[in-house]
Design a protein around this motif. Structure first.
Motif, short mmCIF file in Angstrom:
data_model
loop_
_atom_site.label_atom_id
_atom_site.label_comp_id
_atom_site.label_asym_id
_atom_site.label_seq_id
_atom_site.Cartn_x
_atom_site.Cartn_y
_atom_site.Cartn_z
N TRP A 1 0.82 -1.21 0.00
CA TRP A 1 0.00 0.00 0.00
C TRP A 1 0.86 1.27 0.00
O TRP A 1 0.47 2.30 -0.56
CB TRP A 1 -0.94 -0.02 1.21
N THR A 2 2.01 1.20 0.62
CA THR A 2 2.90 2.37 0.70
C THR A 2 4.09 2.23 -0.24
O THR A 2 5.02 3.04 -0.19
CB THR A 2 3.40 2.56 2.13
N GLY A 3 4.10 1.21 -1.09
CA GLY A 3 5.23 0.95 -1.97
C GLY A 3 5.37 1.95 -3.10
O GLY A 3 4.49 2.78 -3.36
N SER A 4 6.47 1.86 -3.80
CA SER A 4 6.81 2.85 -4.83
C SER A 4 5.86 2.80 -6.03
O SER A 4 5.56 3.85 -6.63
CB SER A 4 8.26 2.64 -5.30
N THR A 5 5.40 1.61 -6.40
CA THR A 5 4.56 1.50 -7.60
C THR A 5 3.23 2.20 -7.41
O THR A 5 2.85 3.08 -8.21
CB THR A 5 4.32 0.02 -7.96
N ILE A 6 2.50 1.84 -6.38
CA ILE A 6 1.20 2.47 -6.17
C ILE A 6 1.35 3.94 -5.81
O ILE A 6 0.51 4.77 -6.16
CB ILE A 6 0.37 1.71 -5.10
N SER A 7 2.43 4.29 -5.12
CA SER A 7 2.66 5.68 -4.74
C SER A 7 2.83 6.57 -5.97
O SER A 7 2.35 7.71 -6.01
CB SER A 7 3.89 5.79 -3.84
N LYS A 8 3.52 6.06 -6.98
CA LYS A 8 3.72 6.82 -8.22
C LYS A 8 2.38 7.13 -8.87
O LYS A 8 2.10 8.29 -9.24
CB LYS A 8 4.60 6.02 -9.17
N PHE A 9 1.54 6.12 -9.01
CA PHE A 9 0.23 6.33 -9.63
C PHE A 9 -0.65 7.22 -8.77
O PHE A 9 -1.35 8.11 -9.28
CB PHE A 9 -0.46 4.98 -9.87
N ARG A 10 -0.63 6.98 -7.48
CA ARG A 10 -1.47 7.76 -6.56
C ARG A 10 -1.14 9.25 -6.65
O ARG A 10 -2.04 10.09 -6.79
CB ARG A 10 -1.29 7.25 -5.13
N LYS A 11 0.13 9.57 -6.58
CA LYS A 11 0.56 10.98 -6.62
C LYS A 11 0.19 11.63 -7.96
O LYS A 11 -0.33 12.75 -7.99
CB LYS A 11 2.07 11.08 -6.39
N ASN A 12 0.45 10.94 -9.06
CA ASN A 12 0.11 11.50 -10.37
C ASN A 12 -1.39 11.75 -10.50
O ASN A 12 -1.82 12.81 -10.99
CB ASN A 12 0.56 10.55 -11.48
N LEU A 13 -2.20 10.81 -10.05
CA LEU A 13 -3.65 10.96 -10.18
C LEU A 13 -4.20 12.05 -9.28
O LEU A 13 -5.17 12.73 -9.62
CB LEU A 13 -4.33 9.62 -9.88
N LEU A 14 -3.57 12.25 -8.13
CA LEU A 14 -3.99 13.35 -7.25
C LEU A 14 -3.64 14.70 -7.85
O LEU A 14 -4.22 15.73 -7.48
CB LEU A 14 -3.34 13.19 -5.87
N GLU A 15 -2.70 14.72 -8.77
CA GLU A 15 -2.30 15.95 -9.47
C GLU A 15 -3.00 16.08 -10.83
O GLU A 15 -2.70 16.98 -11.61
CB GLU A 15 -0.79 15.98 -9.67
N GLY A 16 -3.93 15.18 -11.10
CA GLY A 16 -4.67 15.24 -12.35
C GLY A 16 -3.89 14.74 -13.55
O GLY A 16 -4.16 15.14 -14.68
N LYS A 17 -2.96 13.84 -13.32
CA LYS A 17 -2.13 13.33 -14.40
C LYS A 17 -2.42 11.84 -14.64
O LYS A 17 -1.94 10.98 -13.92
CB LYS A 17 -0.65 13.49 -14.05
N ARG A 18 -3.20 11.58 -15.66
CA ARG A 18 -3.39 10.19 -16.09
C ARG A 18 -2.38 9.95 -17.21
O ARG A 18 -2.71 9.93 -18.39
CB ARG A 18 -4.82 9.96 -16.58
N CYS A 19 -1.15 9.73 -16.79
CA CYS A 19 -0.04 9.72 -17.75
C CYS A 19 0.56 8.34 -17.98
O CYS A 19 1.48 8.19 -18.78
CB CYS A 19 1.04 10.70 -17.31
N ASP A 20 0.09 7.33 -17.27
CA ASP A 20 0.62 5.98 -17.44
C ASP A 20 -0.53 5.00 -17.63
O ASP A 20 -1.62 5.17 -17.08
CB ASP A 20 1.44 5.56 -16.20
N LYS A 21 -0.28 3.94 -18.42
CA LYS A 21 -1.27 2.89 -18.56
C LYS A 21 -1.42 2.13 -17.24
O LYS A 21 -0.45 1.97 -16.53
CB LYS A 21 -0.85 1.91 -19.67
N PRO A 22 -2.62 1.70 -16.90
CA PRO A 22 -3.85 1.74 -17.68
C PRO A 22 -4.65 3.03 -17.56
O PRO A 22 -5.70 3.18 -18.19
CB PRO A 22 -4.65 0.58 -17.09
N CYS A 23 -4.18 3.98 -16.77
CA CYS A 23 -4.94 5.21 -16.50
C CYS A 23 -5.17 6.04 -17.76
O CYS A 23 -6.20 6.71 -17.89
CB CYS A 23 -4.23 6.05 -15.44
N THR A 24 -4.22 6.00 -18.71
CA THR A 24 -4.37 6.77 -19.95
C THR A 24 -5.54 6.27 -20.79
O THR A 24 -6.03 6.99 -21.66
CB THR A 24 -3.09 6.68 -20.79
#
Length: 300
Positions: free
Chosen positions: A252-275
């Protein structure tokens, strides 16, 4: 009718009639921290990878995309997850749904009873396998809510209301959801493309929504323990870890989910599958999102 082995030992959570209202209470009413980090309040479990139905708005309708593999979650995984959740004082919901029909798993009662030691357990089902004694056994396995998605028609309301009465469980234990509507009414659902998997009905365009709270308050755990960003990822593109290899909190606190979580909180759907996703991800989890923004020091 009651199986003494599955006699209810846990008090029912308060009744919540509407689906969104019910989820809002579970997700947003109480924000729990562990080691100064907000922990999730919504976990979906896919305990079996098979469904006995084929709905046009579901990826399971296309065996090339989501084939029935008949893979099943084990009790050892359930025990591991339950212990991990106890360690972080989890107070949210664990919902059995995911990529298949949970009532097709023969151990669904034992799994529910174990998970209820650490969470509010909910089951989402099409109801096809249910009988009064099955509903009673689920209730006495400490399931908090049984949500029935009714696809065949309004006559099912009468059928399952009678079945609930015969099961001798509280009437608000079973929540019936009308899903029999046609394509002109989007099947009674808020349709999404399941990260580029489904293109049916009237949907929002990709890019309509950029912010997303899903990884701030929830995860989906597959039958083998793989943890995915959210239930929208039907193609299983982004695994953030595996519950059988690492502690839940570490994932839950690992680097992978943290990367996506931070980007999405900033309005950045910049990585798959979010794109490839068109889901509106800010309906729930606002308190979790605000707490994570403070941690990441983002002003978005």
């Amino acid at each position: 009718m009651t199986d003494q082995k599955f006699k209810r030992t846990k008090k029912l959570h308060k009744a919540i009639k509407l689906n969104l209202k019910r989820r809002t209470v579970i997700v947003d009413d109480e924000l729990v921290f562990h080691k100064n980090v907000p922990i999730p309040s919504w976990i979906e479990l896919s305990i079996i990878d098979v469904c006995n139905r084929s709905c046009s708005f579901c990826p399971k309708a296309d065996p090339k995309i989501a084939p029935n593999t008949y893979q099943k979650m084990t009790m050892s995984l359930i025990e591991k997850l339950t212990n991990d959740l106890k360690k972080i004082n989890y107070r949210g919901s664990v919902t059995l749904c995911g990529y298949g029909e949970p009532m097709l798993h023969k151990d669904v009662f034992k799994m529910s009873k174990k998970l209820a030691e650490a969470a509010f357990v909910e089951i989402v089902s099409n109801g096809d396998t249910l009988k009064p004694e099955t509903i009673n056994k689920l209730y006495n396995s400490n399931v908090n809510k049984l949500l029935l998605s009714l696809y065949d028609g309004p006559e099912q309301l009468t059928k399952f209301k009678k079945m609930t009465e015969e099961a001798k469980v509280p009437s608000d234990f079973v929540i019936m959801r009308d899903r029999w509507h046609g394509s002109d009414e989007d099947y009674g659902l808020k349709l999404t493309n399941r990260t580029g998997t489904i293109n049916i009905g009237v949907q929002d365009s990709i890019g309509t929504f950029t912010y997303c709270n899903y990884p701030s308050y929830s995860v989906l755990i597959d039958w083998n323990g793989d943890i995915f960003l959210c239930p929208q990822d039907w193609q299983r593109k982004m695994t953030t870890g595996n519950i059988m290899k690492d502690d839940f909190f570490d994932i839950w606190t690992g680097s992978t989910i943290s990367k996506f979580r931070k980007n999405l909180l900033e309005g950045k759907r910049c990585d798959k599958p979010c794109t490839e996703c068109n889901a509106e991800g800010t309906v729930l989890g606002k308190n979790h999102a605000e707490a994570w923004k403070k941690i990441y020091k983002t002003t978005a």
